[in-house]
Write a protein that holds these residues in place. Structure first.
Motif, short mmCIF file in Angstrom:
data_model
loop_
_atom_site.label_atom_id
_atom_site.label_comp_id
_atom_site.label_asym_id
_atom_site.label_seq_id
_atom_site.Cartn_x
_atom_site.Cartn_y
_atom_site.Cartn_z
N LEU A 73 46.87 47.12 55.91
CA LEU A 73 47.05 45.75 55.41
C LEU A 73 48.09 45.04 56.27
CD1 LEU A 73 47.05 46.40 51.56
CD2 LEU A 73 45.21 45.37 52.91
N THR B 9 48.35 38.92 56.97
CA THR B 9 47.22 37.99 56.85
C THR B 9 46.11 38.55 55.95
OG1 THR B 9 46.22 38.90 58.86
CG2 THR B 9 47.66 36.97 59.12
N SER B 10 46.30 39.75 55.41
CA SER B 10 45.29 40.33 54.51
C SER B 10 45.25 39.52 53.22
CB SER B 10 45.64 41.79 54.18
OG SER B 10 45.61 42.58 55.32
N THR B 11 44.10 39.49 52.60
CA THR B 11 43.95 38.73 51.36
C THR B 11 44.41 39.57 50.17
OG1 THR B 11 41.71 39.49 50.94
CG2 THR B 11 41.94 37.52 52.32
N VAL B 12 44.64 38.90 49.05
CA VAL B 12 45.00 39.59 47.82
C VAL B 12 43.85 40.50 47.39
CG1 VAL B 12 45.53 39.25 45.37
CG2 VAL B 12 46.57 37.75 47.08
N GLY B 13 42.65 40.07 47.59
CA GLY B 13 41.47 40.89 47.26
C GLY B 13 41.44 42.17 48.07
N GLU B 14 41.76 42.09 49.35
CA GLU B 14 41.80 43.28 50.20
C GLU B 14 42.91 44.24 49.74
OE1 GLU B 14 40.24 41.47 54.48
OE2 GLU B 14 42.36 41.28 53.94
N ALA B 15 44.05 43.68 49.36
CA ALA B 15 45.16 44.51 48.88
C ALA B 15 44.79 45.19 47.56
CB ALA B 15 46.42 43.66 48.71
N ARG B 16 44.16 44.44 46.66
CA ARG B 16 43.74 45.04 45.38
C ARG B 16 42.69 46.12 45.61
NH1 ARG B 16 43.42 39.71 41.58
NH2 ARG B 16 45.65 39.57 41.17
N GLN C 77 44.42 49.17 46.90
CA GLN C 77 45.18 49.81 45.81
C GLN C 77 44.24 50.56 44.87
OE1 GLN C 77 47.20 47.10 43.19
NE2 GLN C 77 48.18 48.75 42.04
N GLN C 78 43.13 49.94 44.50
CA GLN C 78 42.18 50.58 43.59
C GLN C 78 41.58 51.84 44.22
OE1 GLN C 78 38.85 48.12 42.46
NE2 GLN C 78 38.36 49.40 40.70
#
Length: 155
Positions: free
Chosen positions: A57, A60-67, A70-71
């Motif tokens: 990550l 510039t990664s999106t919140v969706g990519e981070a979630r 994490q998942q």
């Protein structure tokens, strides 16, 4: 064939079947343990991949990519934990069965009124050593501290 010998034949057959079944159970536990250990190795690789996904990550990664990363990591860790729990259960079960078998051997030896204590001890010692070795292996697997050796009794 005498009547006594004919009566012993079904008993001998039952004992042979019982021994064969207990041998199969030990093999089955060993196979289950090996499969679970292999699954743990696979799940460790999955955890590693998930960690790499998290490490990849960037700002510039999106919140969706981070979630999603994490998942994926949480699922991989949960699967690993479940397999580790199953492996521990299998190890304890194998030890319990070995211990039960030893207890049965002790009962047989104590029921034999014809043998001396020395004979019984010589017969049981190798079996006791196997139980002790299994207990040590189980303790090491869960990182137990070994108990201090008991001080010899004073005469």
């Amino acid at each position: 064939m005498t009547l006594a010998a004919m009566r012993r034949l079904p008993l001998a057959a039952i004992l042979c079947l019982g021994l064969a079944a207990s041998g199969c159970q030990r093999t089955d536990l060993t196979q289950q343990t090996k499969k679970t250990e292999a699954r743990i190795c696979t799940e460790l690789a999955t955890v590693n991949q998930a960690l790499e996904q998290v490490a990849a990550l960037t700002p510039t990664s999106t919140v969706g990519e981070a979630r999603a990363a994490q998942q994926t990591l949480e699922q991989a860790i949960a699967s690993l934990q479940a397999s580790e729990n199953q492996l521990q259960t299998l190890r304890v079960e194998a030890f319990r069965k070995l211990l039960q078998g030893f207890r049965e051997e002790v009962a047989k030896a104590s029921a034999n009124k014809e043998q001396t204590l020395e004979q019984a001890a010589n017969e049981l010692k190798p079996k006791a050593m196997a139980v002790i070795a299994a207990r040590r292996a189980l303790s090491a697997a869960v990182q137990c501290e070994e108990p201090a050796a008991a001080a010899p009794a004073k005469p």
